[in-house]
Scaffold this active site. Structure first.
Site, short mmCIF file in Angstrom:
data_model
loop_
_atom_site.label_atom_id
_atom_site.label_comp_id
_atom_site.label_asym_id
_atom_site.label_seq_id
_atom_site.Cartn_x
_atom_site.Cartn_y
_atom_site.Cartn_z
N ARG A 135 0.87 -1.18 0.00
CA ARG A 135 0.00 0.00 0.00
C ARG A 135 0.90 1.22 0.00
O ARG A 135 1.70 1.41 0.92
CB ARG A 135 -0.91 0.01 1.23
CG ARG A 135 -1.60 1.35 1.42
CD ARG A 135 -2.70 1.31 2.44
NE ARG A 135 -3.87 0.62 1.91
CZ ARG A 135 -5.08 0.67 2.45
NH1 ARG A 135 -5.30 1.40 3.54
NH2 ARG A 135 -6.10 0.03 1.91
N ASP B 64 -17.19 7.26 -1.58
CA ASP B 64 -15.98 7.11 -0.76
C ASP B 64 -15.68 8.48 -0.15
O ASP B 64 -16.31 9.49 -0.52
CB ASP B 64 -14.82 6.63 -1.66
CG ASP B 64 -13.55 6.29 -0.91
OD1 ASP B 64 -13.58 6.18 0.34
OD2 ASP B 64 -12.50 6.13 -1.57
N1 NVA Z 1 -9.94 6.59 -1.34
C1 NVA Z 1 -9.55 6.23 0.01
C2 NVA Z 1 -9.77 4.77 0.22
C3 NVA Z 1 -9.40 4.26 1.59
C4 NVA Z 1 -9.60 2.78 1.73
C5 NVA Z 1 -8.10 6.60 0.23
O1 NVA Z 1 -7.30 6.40 -0.68
O2 NVA Z 1 -7.79 7.13 1.30
N1 CP Z 2 -11.22 -0.20 2.50
C1 CP Z 2 -9.95 -0.26 2.94
O1 CP Z 2 -9.01 -0.52 2.19
O2 CP Z 2 -9.81 -0.02 4.28
P1 CP Z 2 -8.46 0.20 5.08
O3 CP Z 2 -7.91 1.54 4.68
O4 CP Z 2 -8.86 0.14 6.53
O5 CP Z 2 -7.50 -0.89 4.71
#
Ligand code: NVA
Ligand code: CP
Length: 307
Positions: free
Chosen positions: A105, A221
């Site tokens: 991530r 979102d």
């Molecule tokens: N669009 C959000 C999703 C979090 C799971 C982000 O990137 O922060």
């Molecule tokens: N939806 C999702 O990826 O949640 P987290 O940021 O908690 O991993």
């Protein structure tokens, strides 16, 4: 065999690969619910690298790997050399010599692409600024569980054209459904950044009420994604009319579902009455992260296991 295969963006996989994953998900979920042990990844190791916060992604990958008989190691940028300027290519060489699969991530998509190009083992995108493929894998599985095939259906995306939105758009091309997108002016979809091959599967609407008309699924979102916090105040103002509320849900089909990848902000992108209401399937959606990702790990490490 899926050797050398990565899952970096949704359209890395074909429709038939998704069909396989969903078939395996159903079976793997059944074993889990019946407390039956299924340990195909015994002695295998997943390394999870987090440059951004997470609850669901960390938990579902870590628990999932353990439930498959393997182990998971968590690294973050604060207390590894990753935050101190070690080239991502060098990190990939080392990490992939000590593990069987890697999940990352991070910020720019380019980082996971560079990591994957130097990795000896499959790499999974656990969210980048551009994409969140594991989320949409779970979302589509959840839709199918509740309503059957998603092909030919209409998904309304209300709010920011972010990583999750981009991934819905890629999925629409793979599965043949439509996405109605409504964003405030200045936040429109950038097709190239979304990695789209064509534009036949999505339509943009200035008015969110027009976007939800005829929708089988309404989804949204946060208005400010991780990494964009400096824009928060401005975004709160710009997105004020893009809240998914009861009136907006009433504009969609009567049996429309509501989804949100979570974490959610009630009173911002979604009204409490919607996310906590009868059309919402957000808890099933979150749980399914576990099951689809177990199928994904199985596929990437072992190839096509027959059901
Ligand atoms: N669009 C959000 C999703 C979090 C799971 C982000 O990137 O922060
Ligand atoms: N939806 C999702 O990826 O949640 P987290 O940021 O908690 O991993």
């Amino acid at each position: 065999m899926a050797a050398g295969k990565h899952f970096l963006q949704f359209n890395d996989f074909s429709r038939s690969q998704f069909d396989h994953l969903f078939e395996r998900t159903r079976w793997i979920k059944e074993q889990f619910k019946a407390y039956r042990k299924y340990w195909p990844l015994q002695d295998r190791t997943l390394v999870m690298i987090f440059e951004k916060a997470s609850t669901r992604t960390r938990l579902s990958f870590e628990a999932g790997m353990q439930q498959l008989g393997g182990s998971a190691i968590y690294l973050n940028t604060r207390d590894s050399q990753l935050g101190r300027g070690e080239p991502v290519e060098d990190a990939a060489q080392v990490i992939s010599r000590m593990s069987d699969v890697v999940m990352i991530r991070t910020f720019e998509q380019d980082i996971v692409e560079r990591f994957a190009s130097c990795s000896r083992v499959p790499v999974i995108n656990g969210l980048t600024n551009e994409y969140h493929p594991c989320q949409i894998l779970a979302d589509i599985y959840t839709y199918i569980e509740h309503r059957g095939p998603i092909s030919g259906r209409t998904v309304a995306w209300i709010g920011d054209s972010n990583n999750v939105c981009n991934t819905w758009l890629q999925a629409a091309e793979v599965f043949g459904f439509n996405v109605h997108v409504s964003t405030p002016p200045g936040y429109e979809v950038e097709p190239e950044r979304a990695g789209l091959y064509g534009t036949d599967n999505f339509e943009e609407f200035a008015d969110p009420m027009a976007a939800v008309r005829g929708a089988d699924l309404v989804t949204t979102d946060v208005w400010t994604s991780m990494g964009f916090e400096a824009e928060n105040e401005e975004r709160l103002r710009d997105f004020a009319d893009w809240q998914v509320d009861a009136e907006m849900m009433a504009g969609a089909k009567a049996d429309a579902l509501f989804m949100h990848c979570l974490p959610a902000h009630r009173g911002e992108e979604v009204a409490a009455a919607v996310i906590d209401g009868t059309q919402s399937v957000v808890w099933d959606e979150a749980e399914n992260r576990l099951h689809v990702q177990k199928a994904l790990l199985e596929y990437l490490v072992l190839g096509e296991v027959k059901s």
